[in-house]
Design a protein around this motif. Structure first.
Motif, PDB file in Angstrom:
ATOM      1  N   VAL A 737      13.817 -10.190  58.776  1.00 54.59           N
ATOM      2  CA  VAL A 737      14.221  -9.781  57.342  1.00 54.59           C
ATOM      3  C   VAL A 737      12.911  -9.817  56.575  1.00 54.59           C
ATOM      4  N   ALA A 738      12.780  -8.898  55.582  1.00 51.48           N
ATOM      5  CA  ALA A 738      11.771  -8.892  54.505  1.00 51.48           C
ATOM      6  C   ALA A 738      11.802  -9.936  53.512  1.00 51.48           C
ATOM      7  N   VAL A 739      10.616 -10.498  53.301  1.00 49.98           N
ATOM      8  CA  VAL A 739      10.389 -11.309  52.254  1.00 49.98           C
ATOM      9  C   VAL A 739       9.772 -10.868  51.008  1.00 49.98           C
ATOM     10  N   ARG A 740      10.635 -11.371  50.024  1.00 51.58           N
ATOM     11  CA  ARG A 740      10.392 -10.902  48.681  1.00 51.58           C
ATOM     12  C   ARG A 740       9.441 -11.850  47.916  1.00 51.58           C
ATOM     13  N   TYR A 741       8.345 -11.431  47.414  1.00 51.70           N
ATOM     14  CA  TYR A 741       7.311 -12.391  46.726  1.00 51.70           C
ATOM     15  C   TYR A 741       7.205 -11.807  44.935  1.00 51.70           C
ATOM     16  N   ASP A 742       8.387 -11.571  44.647  1.00 50.25           N
ATOM     17  CA  ASP A 742       8.629 -11.389  43.381  1.00 50.25           C
ATOM     18  C   ASP A 742       8.016 -12.466  42.393  1.00 50.25           C
ATOM     19  N   ASP A 743       8.541 -13.411  42.605  1.00 51.22           N
ATOM     20  CA  ASP A 743       7.754 -14.792  42.069  1.00 51.22           C
ATOM     21  C   ASP A 743       6.735 -15.316  42.912  1.00 51.22           C
ATOM     22  N   PRO A 744       5.413 -15.200  42.437  1.00 52.38           N
ATOM     23  CA  PRO A 744       4.365 -15.918  43.491  1.00 52.38           C
ATOM     24  C   PRO A 744       4.509 -17.297  43.871  1.00 52.38           C
ATOM     25  N   GLY A 745       4.976 -18.043  43.095  1.00 47.11           N
ATOM     26  CA  GLY A 745       5.413 -19.448  43.554  1.00 47.11           C
ATOM     27  C   GLY A 745       6.758 -19.605  44.406  1.00 47.11           C
ATOM     28  N   ARG A 746       7.447 -18.696  44.718  1.00 45.15           N
ATOM     29  CA  ARG A 746       8.898 -18.877  45.375  1.00 45.15           C
ATOM     30  C   ARG A 746       9.182 -17.692  46.449  1.00 45.15           C
ATOM     31  N   PRO A 747       8.648 -17.568  47.385  1.00 40.90           N
ATOM     32  CA  PRO A 747       9.068 -16.619  48.359  1.00 40.90           C
ATOM     33  C   PRO A 747      10.455 -16.627  48.781  1.00 40.90           C
ATOM     34  N   VAL A 748      11.134 -15.315  49.077  1.00 36.11           N
ATOM     35  CA  VAL A 748      12.499 -15.651  49.175  1.00 36.11           C
ATOM     36  C   VAL A 748      12.948 -14.585  50.262  1.00 36.11           C
ATOM     37  N   ILE A 749      13.977 -14.816  51.020  1.00 30.78           N
ATOM     38  CA  ILE A 749      14.528 -13.898  52.041  1.00 30.78           C
ATOM     39  C   ILE A 749      16.057 -14.226  51.741  1.00 30.78           C
ATOM     40  N   ALA A 750      16.877 -12.922  52.063  1.00 22.92           N
ATOM     41  CA  ALA A 750      18.299 -13.085  51.925  1.00 22.92           C
ATOM     42  C   ALA A 750      18.918 -12.735  53.025  1.00 22.92           C
ATOM     43  N   VAL A 751      19.989 -13.667  53.598  1.00 18.84           N
ATOM     44  CA  VAL A 751      20.563 -13.343  54.889  1.00 18.84           C
ATOM     45  C   VAL A 751      21.934 -13.651  54.826  1.00 18.84           C
ATOM     46  N   ARG A 752      22.830 -13.170  55.684  1.00 14.39           N
ATOM     47  CA  ARG A 752      24.321 -13.590  55.704  1.00 14.39           C
ATOM     48  C   ARG A 752      24.225 -14.989  56.367  1.00 14.39           C
ATOM     49  N   LEU A 753      25.146 -15.853  55.968  1.00 10.94           N
ATOM     50  CA  LEU A 753      25.197 -17.257  56.403  1.00 10.94           C
ATOM     51  C   LEU A 753      25.326 -17.192  57.966  1.00 10.94           C
ATOM     52  N   GLN A 754      26.251 -16.439  58.607  1.00 16.16           N
ATOM     53  CA  GLN A 754      26.315 -16.398  60.078  1.00 16.16           C
ATOM     54  C   GLN A 754      24.933 -15.948  60.831  1.00 16.16           C
ATOM     55  N   GLU A 755      23.984 -15.383  60.104  1.00 13.57           N
ATOM     56  CA  GLU A 755      22.681 -14.964  60.774  1.00 13.57           C
ATOM     57  C   GLU A 755      21.931 -16.114  60.993  1.00 13.57           C
ATOM     58  N   ALA A 756      22.057 -17.153  59.960  1.00 12.80           N
ATOM     59  CA  ALA A 756      21.281 -18.289  60.060  1.00 12.80           C
ATOM     60  C   ALA A 756      21.751 -19.457  60.883  1.00 12.80           C
ATOM     61  N   PHE A 757      22.912 -19.325  61.635  1.00 14.59           N
ATOM     62  CA  PHE A 757      23.277 -20.346  62.756  1.00 14.59           C
ATOM     63  C   PHE A 757      22.304 -20.653  63.648  1.00 14.59           C
ATOM     64  N   GLY A 758      22.291 -21.928  64.078  1.00 11.31           N
ATOM     65  CA  GLY A 758      20.967 -22.258  65.019  1.00 11.31           C
ATOM     66  C   GLY A 758      19.788 -22.487  64.498  1.00 11.31           C
ATOM     67  N   TRP A 759      19.399 -21.996  62.979  1.00 11.81           N
ATOM     68  CA  TRP A 759      18.358 -22.331  62.435  1.00 11.81           C
ATOM     69  C   TRP A 759      18.222 -23.643  61.961  1.00 11.81           C
ATOM     70  N   HIS A 760      17.377 -24.458  62.363  1.00 10.17           N
ATOM     71  CA  HIS A 760      17.297 -25.807  62.200  1.00 10.17           C
ATOM     72  C   HIS A 760      16.514 -26.165  60.955  1.00 10.17           C
ATOM     73  N   SER A 761      15.417 -25.852  60.655  1.00  6.43           N
ATOM     74  CA  SER A 761      14.603 -25.925  59.473  1.00  6.43           C
ATOM     75  C   SER A 761      13.899 -24.568  58.687  1.00  6.43           C
ATOM     76  N   THR A 762      13.971 -24.842  57.534  1.00  8.32           N
ATOM     77  CA  THR A 762      13.327 -23.527  56.620  1.00  8.32           C
ATOM     78  C   THR A 762      11.780 -23.400  57.024  1.00  8.32           C
ATOM     79  N   PRO A 763      11.464 -22.207  57.435  1.00  9.09           N
ATOM     80  CA  PRO A 763      10.123 -21.512  57.886  1.00  9.09           C
ATOM     81  C   PRO A 763       9.410 -22.066  56.445  1.00  9.09           C
ATOM     82  N   ARG A 764       8.117 -22.231  56.636  1.00 12.04           N
ATOM     83  CA  ARG A 764       7.077 -22.527  55.584  1.00 12.04           C
ATOM     84  C   ARG A 764       6.023 -21.620  55.674  1.00 12.04           C
ATOM     85  N   LEU A 765       5.488 -21.133  54.465  1.00 10.62           N
ATOM     86  CA  LEU A 765       4.477 -20.025  54.517  1.00 10.62           C
ATOM     87  C   LEU A 765       3.182 -20.602  53.943  1.00 10.62           C
ATOM     88  N   ALA A 766       1.948 -19.648  53.843  1.00  4.71           N
ATOM     89  CA  ALA A 766       0.818 -20.114  53.675  1.00  4.71           C
ATOM     90  C   ALA A 766       0.361 -21.402  54.258  1.00  4.71           C
TER      91      ALA A 766
END
Length: 834
Positions: A737-766
């Motif tokens: 899924v594409a990462v949105r960098y519209d706000d330089p201090g707050r990178p964002v992705i948008a996913v349906r909740l069921q697609e995130a099942f099994g994802w234990h922790s939030t990815p970190r960038l930089a």
């Protein structure tokens, strides 16, 4: 036989200043300098010069701000001595001198003394100098005071100097006059009689002034107020108006009153001025400009009618326009005018404005050095040879820079500020340097006599009917009201032209006026704009003619005078003459230039070769092979004005810019700043190689902005770009899924909740510094939750979201423990078996 000066001082007239003469004499004896502060009417101009002349060896030179005041002061002192002017007391004004070997007191205008100082700073034969009316703060008076202080400090310590002022600012003058130690101040109280104040504002629908100046309807009201005052009060009436034109207008309106109406202004002949200052068998109405404000005594006056205006210099340095403007009088000047009614007996002042208007008036008039054109002032400084002078106020830096630029263009000073021989010749003419240039250069073309006629016309500020200078010249030759002053000035200017430098070209009057006016003000040569009635001056300023002018529609004008009223974008031409392009080129050769111009207009590069006279384009053609450097400069200018949005930003280029902005915010250097300001500042670095190929909108559209931005990537750090700021991140279900960098201090992705099942922790960038913000969506792709900490969300936020959404979307999986559930792209339920 007794010396007439000692005879006068033995039995002086009963004037208040006589009580201060002893203290003044002591100050001059002990310090050599003094400041006398005394209101108008106390007799300082009458008695101080004789008191000094009786004490010193040599001639006492007394300055007055105006010619009319100089002549009147000389006559007054001479009459007290029982002598004619030209004996013990004489005067010298521009174009006229009445002195003799016996003269002990010489009254001069400040300009005359200024010229003498420039010719010989030691002032041989002068035993003392008296500067009168220094409170009026005229430009040449401020300069003359500073030059005299310099002379006393470096050439003539023995030269007594007395400055006389009618205001309470005498302490400032004393600090300048005294040099290292302030000069003694001798204050003399006035003896004015009570003056009643009568408010006489115009009717509600009558405007006192508009963009053209004082209105005719208001002049009607002033004349009516004079008639009222004549009926209500005794004695002579003194009327104050801003200029000679208004004086003449009100004098005409008073033709039927039972009194002698006497105009008084600097434009009138000496005989007419003397008549206004002399009492007669009948009541008088003296209609005057500001000349009668403080430096003249008008005997018999018991009533003052004040229109409430004065004329002051103003300069628009950006447009190159300077001249006199009509402004409201200051409170200090209004009080001085009112005091004229109480010099000899109780009197009254009729003020043609309201008490509320009076409360809003300026306290004091501005000194001319703060508002006037400083070209002549700067030339005098250059002739003197030093700018380190003790001035009451320093000149504004911008105005002085503009004056220096004008003098360099005229050839009066070099780039180093040193005066040239041509500059000294201009200064000797004794008029504005531009007019001096027009006289000296114009004489070589049209002859000294005709050049002097036109320069006199310009210098005397004669108002041209409909702005037509040629018509004004012909009217003066027929003997109009200003003809006497114009003839005197023309004769003086004729004498200033060096012998043998006069041409004999017999041009018609209209071309003579045009060429001389253009020589005086080449930057005001004007051409009619296409398809309209407005003009463009060579300086770049727009201008229009007054309504009904006979010059309307002429293709070219040589403009002598123009001003820009409040709220106007274009200047109004007050005087001009017809000219043609050939004559304009001859009069302003330094303004004619040929150049290649490459400009950005309407999203494209426009390249042309033009011939221009200042801002006026004379000819032009398309340029097919412009200089690459000029093209780059034009595109830079276009981007600076219209913004980077005009570039063809592809989605990939926008994405790269956003990722770089994120890394700059998260990590700083060496990741580049890609803000608009930074990209414009570094345009040559990232876009420079492509700019020179742009010629039009198509060339602009072909720019590869993505490749250009890649030039900003720092190496070797650029190899980690996709690691530190990935375009996409992998989900647990294997999709990306594409990462949105519209706000330089707050990178964002948008996913349906069921697609995130099994994802234990939030990815970190930089490099782990910035958590990815996850927008969790409902099955309908509507926001359900936002988190930068998935582990915490599954524990605390998910149960509530599950409770809200499972009833709404029953076909989708809503496990109690989403961290162990399989991610899905569809409903998330296992398929039914048949």
């Amino acid at each position: 036989m007794t010396d007439p000066l000692h005879r006068l001082l033995a039995q002086p007239p009963d004037l208040p200043v006589r009580h201060g003469l002893a203290a003044l004499g002591d100050a001059v004896r002990d310090r050599g300098v003094a400041v006398l502060q005394a209101p108008p009417g106390t007799g300082k101009t009458t008695l101080v010069p004789p008191a000094l002349a009786a004490r010193v060896e040599g001639r006492v030179v007394v300055t007055q701000p105006r010619r009319i005041a100089a002549r009147a002061a000389a006559r007054r002192i001479a009459s007290l001595l029982g002598e004619p002017v030209g004996g013990t007391v004489g005067y010298a004004v521009r174009g006229e001198r009445r002195t003799s070997a016996a003269t002990r007191i010489e009254v001069v205008t400040t300009g005359v003394l200024l010229r003498r100082l420039q010719r010989d700073p030691e002032l041989p034969g002068v035993g003392a100098v008296v500067l009168d009316e220094v409170h009026e703060r005229h430009l040449d008076a401020d300069l003359t005071l500073a030059l005299l202080v310099d002379v006393r400090a470096n050439l003539r310590e023995d030269l007594p100097l007395v400055a006389m002022s009618a205001t309470v600012e005498a302490e400032r003058t004393a600090a300048v006059v005294g040099g290292t130690t302030p000069a003694p101040v001798i204050a003399v109280d006035g003896a004015l009689h009570p003056v009643d104040v009568v408010w006489s504002p115009p009717p509600p629908r009558v405007a006192r002034a508009d963009e053209r100046g004082v209105t005719p309807a208001f002049l009607d009201h002033v004349a009516a107020t004079v008639a009222r005052a004549l009926g209500e009060r005794d004695g002579d009436v003194l009327v104050f108006l801003p200029g000679a034109g208004e004086v003449a207008g009100v004098a005409r309106r008073l033709a039927g009153v039972d009194a002698d109406v006497r105009p008084l202004s600097g434009r009138l002949s000496a005989a007419e001025q003397d008549l206004a200052l002399t009492s007669g068998p009948r009541r008088r109405v003296v209609v005057s400009t500001a000349v009668a404000e403080s430096s003249l005594t008008v005997p018999g006056v018991r009533v003052v009618v004040d229109a409430g205006f004065s004329r002051e210099p103003r300069t628009d340095h950006r447009r190159g326009l300077a001249g006199l403007v009509t402004v409201g009088v200051s409170r200090a000047a209004a009080e001085q005018r009112a005091g004229r009614a109480g010099r000899e007996a109780p009197g009254a002042v009729y003020r043609c404005w309201t008490p509320a208007d009076h409360a809003r008036l300026r306290e004091h008039p501005q000194p001319e050095i703060a508002t006037a054109d400083l070209t002549a002032f700067a030339l005098e400084l250059a002739c003197w040879g030093t700018g380190d002078l003790a001035l009451l106020d320093a000149p504004p830096a911008a105005a002085l820079d503009a004056a220096h630029g004008t003098l360099v263009a005229l050839g009066a000073v070099g780039a180093d500020g040193r005066v040239t021989a041509r500059g000294r010749a201009m200064a000797e003419v004794g008029t504005d340097p531009r007019l001096a240039r027009a006289l000296l250069d114009g004489a070589a073309v049209v002859g000294a006599e005709r050049a002097a006629d036109v320069v006199a016309l310009l210098s005397e500020d004669v108002r041209a009917p409909g702005g037509d200078l040629v018509a004004a010249l012909r009217e003066l030759r027929r003997g109009g009201p200003a003809a006497a002053g114009w003839r005197r000035q023309a004769q003086r200017l004729r004498a200033a032209v060096p012998a043998g430098s006069s041409g004999r070209d017999r041009l018609p009057d209209d071309r003579v006026v045009a060429v001389v006016a253009a020589l005086a003000h080449p930057d005001r040569i004007a051409r009619l704009r296409p398809g309209g009635s407005a003009y463009l001056l060579a300086s770049g300023t727009g201008a229009v003619l007054p309504p009904g002018s006979g010059l309307t529609g002429l293709p070219w004008l040589a403009v002598a005078d123009a001003d820009r009223g409040p709220g106007r974008s274009d200047a109004v031409v007050r005087s001009a003459a017809p000219i043609d392009e050939d004559l304009a080129r001859q009069a302003a050769p330094t303004l004619v230039r040929e150049e290649e111009t490459v400009a950005w207009a309407d999203g494209r590069v426009v390249a042309r070769r033009t011939t221009s006279l200042g801002a006026i384009e004379l000819a032009g053609e398309r340029l097919t092979d412009p200089s690459p450097a000029l093209v780059v400069a034009a595109v830079r200018d276009g981007l600076a004005r219209e913004g980077l949005g005009v570039l063809p930003w592809s989605p990939a280029a926008k994405g790269l810019r956003a990722r770089l902005a994120f890394l700059r915010a998260a990590l700083g250097d060496p990741w580049p700043d890609v803000s608009d300001d930074a990209l414009l500042a570094d345009l040559d670095v990232w876009l420079g190689p492509d700019l020179a190929r742009i010629r039009d909108a198509r060339g602009l559209a072909r720019l590869d902005v993505l490749s250009a931005l890649r030039r900003l990537l720092p190496w070797p750090e650029a190899a980690r770009l996709d690691e530190l700021a990935p375009e996409r991140v992998a989900l647990p279900n294997g999709s990306r899924v594409a990462v949105r960098y519209d706000d330089p201090g707050r990178p964002v992705i948008a996913v349906r909740l069921q697609e995130a099942f099994g994802w234990h922790s939030t990815p970190r960038l930089a490099g782990g510094r910035v958590p990815l913000v996850v927008e969790l969506l409902s099955p309908a792709r509507r926001p359900a939750a936002v988190t930068a900490d998935l582990a915490s969300f599954w524990r605390t936020g998910y149960p509530q979201v599950r409770a809200e959404l499972r009833g709404r979307y029953p076909k989708h999986a809503w496990p109690e423990d989403p961290t162990t559930a399989e991610p899905a792209r569809g409903t998330g339920r296992p398929p039914r078996r048949g």
